[in-house]
Design an enzyme around this catalytic site. Structure first.
Site, PDB file in Angstrom:
ATOM      1  CG  HIS A   1      -4.785  -2.778   8.956  1.00 36.33           C
ATOM      2  ND1 HIS A   1      -4.433  -3.927   8.282  1.00 36.33           N
ATOM      3  CD2 HIS A   1      -4.704  -1.794   8.032  1.00 36.33           C
ATOM      4  CE1 HIS A   1      -4.144  -3.643   7.018  1.00 36.33           C
ATOM      5  NE2 HIS A   1      -4.295  -2.351   6.846  1.00 36.33           N
TER       6      HIS A   1
ATOM      7  CD  GLU B   1      -3.048  -1.074   2.137  1.00 38.85           C
ATOM      8  OE1 GLU B   1      -4.169  -0.780   1.739  1.00 38.85           O
ATOM      9  OE2 GLU B   1      -2.769  -1.285   3.331  1.00 38.85           O
TER      10      GLU B   1
ATOM     11  CG  HIS C   1      -2.189   2.143   6.034  1.00 40.77           C
ATOM     12  ND1 HIS C   1      -3.519   2.506   6.056  1.00 40.77           N
ATOM     13  CD2 HIS C   1      -2.159   0.829   5.708  1.00 40.77           C
ATOM     14  CE1 HIS C   1      -4.255   1.452   5.740  1.00 40.77           C
ATOM     15  NE2 HIS C   1      -3.455   0.422   5.522  1.00 40.77           N
TER      16      HIS C   1
ATOM     17  CG  HIS D   1      -8.058  -0.950   4.718  1.00 45.06           C
ATOM     18  ND1 HIS D   1      -7.695  -0.423   3.508  1.00 45.06           N
ATOM     19  CD2 HIS D   1      -6.908  -1.386   5.290  1.00 45.06           C
ATOM     20  CE1 HIS D   1      -6.391  -0.552   3.337  1.00 45.06           C
ATOM     21  NE2 HIS D   1      -5.895  -1.133   4.410  1.00 45.06           N
TER      22      HIS D   1
HETATM   23 ZN   LIG Z   1      -3.947  -1.474   4.946  1.00 43.70          ZN
END
Ligand SMILES: [Zn+2]
Length: 248
Positions: A103, A82, A101, A169
């Site tokens: 989760h 990503e 980023h 996500h």
């Molecule tokens: Zn992700």
């Protein structure tokens, strides 16, 4: 690699380990990056020593351009799938110096059950309250953001906000520095944990009255970011002592 880059690599690796320690990332998923100049970033990669985000070492932080290319990968390191989340944000938002980023399960559950983030507490955590007050943009697709066009959709929804909930996500959080962005991501997680816990109790919490919100001071970035960051680094050091040296 010069001293300044080395310092940043250490800080990014610490941020990764802190995010794992605080429950925002699990296993091998999640990454932190820092803009180095107008074309390049340092980003958490995976190498042949990969054992998960909790055990990130400086070595895993590599210098690449915003499209994920660079000799620093030396054929041994893989950039995150990503990566466009990071690269495309740096291309389109010059004020951003760090991207996270992750989760976090707390935010994931709030997102998929469509719980609303509201300013339901005050002095407990003022930056988190302000996050709710300002409103948190939601990227509605649960896809893996592996292409610039997918990142562009998220960036458009995010606007100039520093947090974005990616439904089904995770989260993307931006800031000027690693310190600010890390503490911001943790505050987002705390807001989600409280929101989730209230819902789990089967209760609803009242939104703060405007006069209480007006009373809450902005304690500034030293208080909110630097001291917060130092606390998590200290906690990390004592937490790390319980891990085997071999884990690193
Ligand atoms: Zn992700």
């Amino acid at each position: 690699m010069d001293e300044q880059l080395q310092e940043l690599r250490t800080k990014i690796a610490q941020s990764c380990r802190i995010l794992a320690m605080e429950g925002l990332v699990e296993g091998i998923l999640g990454h932190v990056s820092v803009r180095v100049n107008e074309k390049e970033m340092l980003i958490r990669c995976r190498g042949d020593q990969e054992t998960g985000v909790r055990y990130t070492t400086d070595d895993a932080i590599r210098l690449v351009d915003f499209d994920g290319k660079g000799v620093d990968l030396v054929g041994r390191y893989e950039v995150p799938k990503e990566l466009p989340i990071h690269g495309e944000i740096y291309k389109s938002r010059p004020e951003v110096g760090c991207v996270i980023h992750a989760h976090p399960p707390s935010v994931l559950i709030c997102g998929i059950s469509e719980l609303e983030f509201k300013p339901i507490f005050g002095a407990f955590n003022m930056p988190a309250m302000r996050m709710a007050l300002q409103g948190i943009p939601v990227y509605p697709r649960s896809v893996l953001v592996t292409r610039p066009d997918l990142a562009a959709q998220m960036i458009e929804i995010m606007g100039d906000n520093n947090v974005c909930l990616m439904k089904g996500h995770g989260i993307t959080v931006t800031g000027k520095t690693v310190e600010e962005t890390t503490v911001r991501a943790i505050n987002f997680h705390i807001l989600a944990q409280v929101t989730l816990e209230v819902a789990r109790l089967g209760k609803s919490a009242a939104t703060l009255p405007p006069e209480d919100i007006a009373e809450l001071p902005d304690l500034g970035s030293t208080f909110n970011d630097i001291w917060g960051w130092k606390h998590y680094v200290r906690k990390l050091e004592s937490d790390d002592r319980t891990l085997s040296f071999a884990d690193y």
